[in-house]
Every structure is written in C-alpha cells, then in structure tokens.
Design an enzyme around this catalytic site. Structure first.
Site, PDB file in Angstrom:
ATOM      1  N   ARG A   1       0.502  -1.121  -0.026  1.00 41.45           N
ATOM      2  CA  ARG A   1       0.155  -0.061  -0.068  1.00 41.45           C
ATOM      3  C   ARG A   1       0.912   1.347  -0.174  1.00 41.45           C
ATOM      4  O   ARG A   1       0.787   2.195  -1.010  1.00 41.45           O
ATOM      5  CB  ARG A   1      -0.863  -0.162   1.282  1.00 41.45           C
ATOM      6  CG  ARG A   1      -1.919   0.958   1.115  1.00 41.45           C
ATOM      7  CD  ARG A   1      -1.755   2.279   1.580  1.00 41.45           C
ATOM      8  NE  ARG A   1      -1.230   2.563   2.908  1.00 41.45           N
ATOM      9  CZ  ARG A   1      -0.538   3.595   3.391  1.00 41.45           C
ATOM     10  NH1 ARG A   1      -0.422   4.442   2.477  1.00 41.45           N
ATOM     11  NH2 ARG A   1      -0.044   3.608   4.459  1.00 41.45           N
ATOM     12  N   ASP A   2       1.575   1.585   0.973  1.00 43.35           N
ATOM     13  CA  ASP A   2       2.568   2.691   1.214  1.00 43.35           C
ATOM     14  C   ASP A   2       3.561   2.669   0.111  1.00 43.35           C
ATOM     15  O   ASP A   2       3.870   3.794  -0.429  1.00 43.35           O
ATOM     16  CB  ASP A   2       3.069   2.499   2.639  1.00 43.35           C
ATOM     17  CG  ASP A   2       3.607   3.927   3.268  1.00 43.35           C
ATOM     18  OD1 ASP A   2       3.673   5.004   2.420  1.00 43.35           O
ATOM     19  OD2 ASP A   2       3.385   4.146   4.421  1.00 43.35           O
TER      20      ASP A   2
ATOM     21  N   HIS B   1       4.135   4.299  12.792  1.00 44.59           N
ATOM     22  CA  HIS B   1       4.397   3.864  11.424  1.00 44.59           C
ATOM     23  C   HIS B   1       5.659   4.966  10.955  1.00 44.59           C
ATOM     24  O   HIS B   1       5.290   6.374  10.850  1.00 44.59           O
ATOM     25  CB  HIS B   1       3.149   4.337  10.917  1.00 44.59           C
ATOM     26  CG  HIS B   1       3.450   4.281   9.231  1.00 44.59           C
ATOM     27  ND1 HIS B   1       2.724   3.370   8.538  1.00 44.59           N
ATOM     28  CD2 HIS B   1       3.590   5.197   8.349  1.00 44.59           C
ATOM     29  CE1 HIS B   1       2.826   3.540   7.227  1.00 44.59           C
ATOM     30  NE2 HIS B   1       3.467   5.052   7.127  1.00 44.59           N
TER      31      HIS B   1
ATOM     32  N   HIS C   1       8.659   6.808   9.069  1.00 41.65           N
ATOM     33  CA  HIS C   1       9.193   6.766   7.669  1.00 41.65           C
ATOM     34  C   HIS C   1      10.751   7.080   8.046  1.00 41.65           C
ATOM     35  O   HIS C   1      10.936   7.490   9.087  1.00 41.65           O
ATOM     36  CB  HIS C   1       8.569   7.668   6.718  1.00 41.65           C
ATOM     37  CG  HIS C   1       7.511   7.191   5.843  1.00 41.65           C
ATOM     38  ND1 HIS C   1       7.602   7.069   4.537  1.00 41.65           N
ATOM     39  CD2 HIS C   1       6.263   6.843   6.309  1.00 41.65           C
ATOM     40  CE1 HIS C   1       6.339   6.541   4.421  1.00 41.65           C
ATOM     41  NE2 HIS C   1       5.558   6.542   5.271  1.00 41.65           N
TER      42      HIS C   1
ATOM     43  N   CYS D   1      10.014   9.326  -3.035  1.00 43.34           N
ATOM     44  CA  CYS D   1       9.658   9.947  -3.964  1.00 43.34           C
ATOM     45  C   CYS D   1      10.427   9.891  -5.496  1.00 43.34           C
ATOM     46  O   CYS D   1      11.743   9.954  -5.353  1.00 43.34           O
ATOM     47  CB  CYS D   1       9.607  11.486  -3.670  1.00 43.34           C
ATOM     48  SG  CYS D   1       8.840  12.594  -4.879  1.00 43.34           S
TER      49      CYS D   1
ATOM     50  N   ASN E   1       9.222   3.903   4.129  1.00 43.90           N
ATOM     51  CA  ASN E   1       9.378   3.397   5.337  1.00 43.90           C
ATOM     52  C   ASN E   1      10.473   2.777   5.811  1.00 43.90           C
ATOM     53  O   ASN E   1      11.190   2.430   5.003  1.00 43.90           O
ATOM     54  CB  ASN E   1       8.170   2.383   5.559  1.00 43.90           C
ATOM     55  CG  ASN E   1       6.881   3.133   5.598  1.00 43.90           C
ATOM     56  OD1 ASN E   1       6.363   3.361   4.699  1.00 43.90           O
ATOM     57  ND2 ASN E   1       6.181   3.185   6.882  1.00 43.90           N
TER      58      ASN E   1
HETATM   59 ZN    ZN Z   1       3.428   5.734   5.280  1.00 47.80          ZN
END
Ligand code: ZN
Length: 311
Positions: free
Chosen positions: A14-15, A208, A210, A241, A250
């Site tokens: 997902r992330d 969570h 990063h 990115c 992450n």
């Molecule tokens: Zn995230």
C-alpha cells in the site's frame, strides 16, 4: 507456538506502491505478498480502497484482497480513507481496516480535502457500519503527520494526543501515530507514545515511522521502549519519491526484524526468508531502487533469532 512479542505490519503493497509511477500487475503483487507471508509476516496492508482515477495503482484492490485471503493465518489489512472505501473493503473480505487522519488541518485539507473534525465524524460512521456488517473486523485510526508536517512544519504534541484520544472515543479499536514525513526524532517518539499509552493503554496502535532522514530504526526502538508493540514497515524500504533520489520510504522491514530479533524480541518472522522476498519484488519492479542495510551486508556471523536465544 507462542505469540510473537511484537506485531510487524508490512505496508509496502500500500504505502510503497502508492507513490511510484509503475502499476504493478495483480499477479506480481500477490507473488510478493505470498513471499512475505511465507517468511512469517502475519499482517500485510495489501491495498487501499480509493477511487481508481486518483490512484490507478490500487484499481485492483478487491482482487488483491481476494488473493491474499487464500494465505493461511494472514491478517489482510486495507487502508480506507472514507466510508465508501470501508464498505468496499468489508465487501471484499478485508480482515482489518486502517484509516489515516491528519494531525494538521493543512495536511488534512490537502490530502483528503476534508477537515480533521469531518474525518473524526467519518471514523464514527465507519465504526457504526462495521458494527452492523462485520463486527469481527478491527478498525485502526492512525494520526498521520503526527511528528511534523510538510505544509505546517512543527506539530503541537498536545494537539496530536487530543486528536488520537478523540479518535479512540469515536470508536477506533486502535489508534496509532505516523511519521508520514520522516521528521520525527527518538525523544519526540518516546514522549508521544508514552503519553498516548497513558491515555488509551492497550488500544495504542502501530508506530508508522518513515526513514526519510535515517531515524526510522531509532524511532521504532524509542516507540518499543515506550511500550508500543505494533510497527509498520515496508520490505526493502519501498517508497520514496521518484523526484527525490535517495529519499526512502518506510523503514525496511528486514532491518526492523533484524534489530528486534538480534535484541531477543520475537517477531515470528524468518529474516533470511524475508531478505529472499526482495528478489520477488526486484523482479516485478526492476526500475525501482531497493533500500535497507541488512540485505547488502548479510546476517552477521553467530546471529541467533530471538526464539533460538531462548533455547
Ligand atoms: Zn507511510
């Protein structure tokens, strides 16, 4: 077998996928999810239920859930930004839902075009729908940009805690904190999670963190020492990115698992098999850089996972 000491929730599908340009074919997603499950990963955030127009990478969300449901013992987690997404996720058979709620008004408006108050109300709607249709499905709300915001800058800690407590009151079973932008530091992480646990105890959800500035592992350790027992991470640190080379996503799951196992904290995951799962990912996304320190260095001589240390 005894329950692991910590829950490692893999969020790469997902992330990681949401911010790269390539659209991964469904069968490749399922091969990757399957390889991580085979290594012992017990919870995977497999997709998000968002309009395909906004995020074509997630257009196959229902199929990915259906395929993941075949993996025995796996908790199939889906991100949902609103009631509509939550209905679709439950219809698809997801085992658990996670809802992101921004800590700052600026990020909330930019990300979901809704205020924080609207999002708290939406969490209440989702919980009521869940109670009717799928009472066994836990709902987690996660405060995003809780450690710093790319639009608003520093984030007031009292406000983060107030929002997290409000989300728990709105019915979220778990409420976690996300360093979406990799702006947090270990002292801040320890303070925020210590306060959150003092407020909501066992309903504290995942950290969570990063790894944008290299503090992902240190922040996870600080969260662990504050009492957190659930952690999100992404195989090979997938994410980052495409316009900012070197900016990772992450913390890499294999690095996090290695840290915990070496410390004697059982994750239930075979780290060597997890490292091997990177090959499945690399084959599917040959253009995307893989991060993480453990894979290139290898396991150190004499490494013993937590279960072996206990004999
Ligand atoms: Zn995230």
């Amino acid at each position: 077998m005894a329950q692991p000491d910590v829950l490692i929730s893999e969020c790469g599908p997902r992330d990681g996928l949401q911010i790269i340009r390539e659209v991964m074919p469904t069968k490749d997603k399922l091969a990757w999810i399957g390889a991580m499950h085979a290594a012992g990963v017990s919870e995977i955030e497999v997709c998000s239920f968002v309009p395909p127009k906004l995020m074509p990478q997630m257009a196959d969300a229902a199929e990915v859930v259906a395929g993941s449901l075949k993996l025995q013992g796996l908790t199939v987690l889906a991100l949902v930004p609103n009631l509509r997404g939550a209905e679709a996720a439950i219809a698809a058979g997801a085992h658990k839902l996670t809802i992101p709620v921004s800590a700052t008004e600026e990020h909330s408006l930019a990300n979901v075009r809704r205020t924080r108050a609207d999002m708290v109300e939406e969490v209440g709607h989702i919980v009521r729908m869940r109670n009717e249709r799928a009472p066994h499905v836990p709902v987690e709300a996660n405060v995003s940009v809780a450690f710093g915001c790319t639009i608003a800058g520093a984030v007031d800690e009292d406000e983060v805690i107030r929002l997290a407590v409000t989300l728990a009151r709105a019915g979220a079973d778990f409420t976690g904190l996300s360093d979406t932008t990799g702006m947090g530091n270990p002292a801040q992480t320890r303070r925020l999670f210590t306060r959150l646990i003092a407020e909501i105890g066992e309903r504290c959800g995942a950290a969570h963190m990063h790894n944008t500035r290299g503090l992902g592992l240190a922040n996870n350790l600080a969260a662990y020492e504050a009492g957190v027992r659930a952690f999100d991470s992404s195989l090979a640190g997938l994410g980052g990115c495409p316009h900012a080379p070197g900016a990772s996503g992450n913390v890499a799951t294999e690095d996090l698992v290695f840290m915990f196992e070496a410390m004697g904290v059982d994750t239930g995951i075979d780290v060597a098999r997890l490292v091997a799962a990177r090959d499945v990912l690399a084959a599917a996304l040959p253009e995307v850089p893989l991060y993480g320190m453990l894979a290139p260095a290898g396991l150190p001589l004499g490494y013993a996972p937590a279960r072996l240390q206990r004999g």
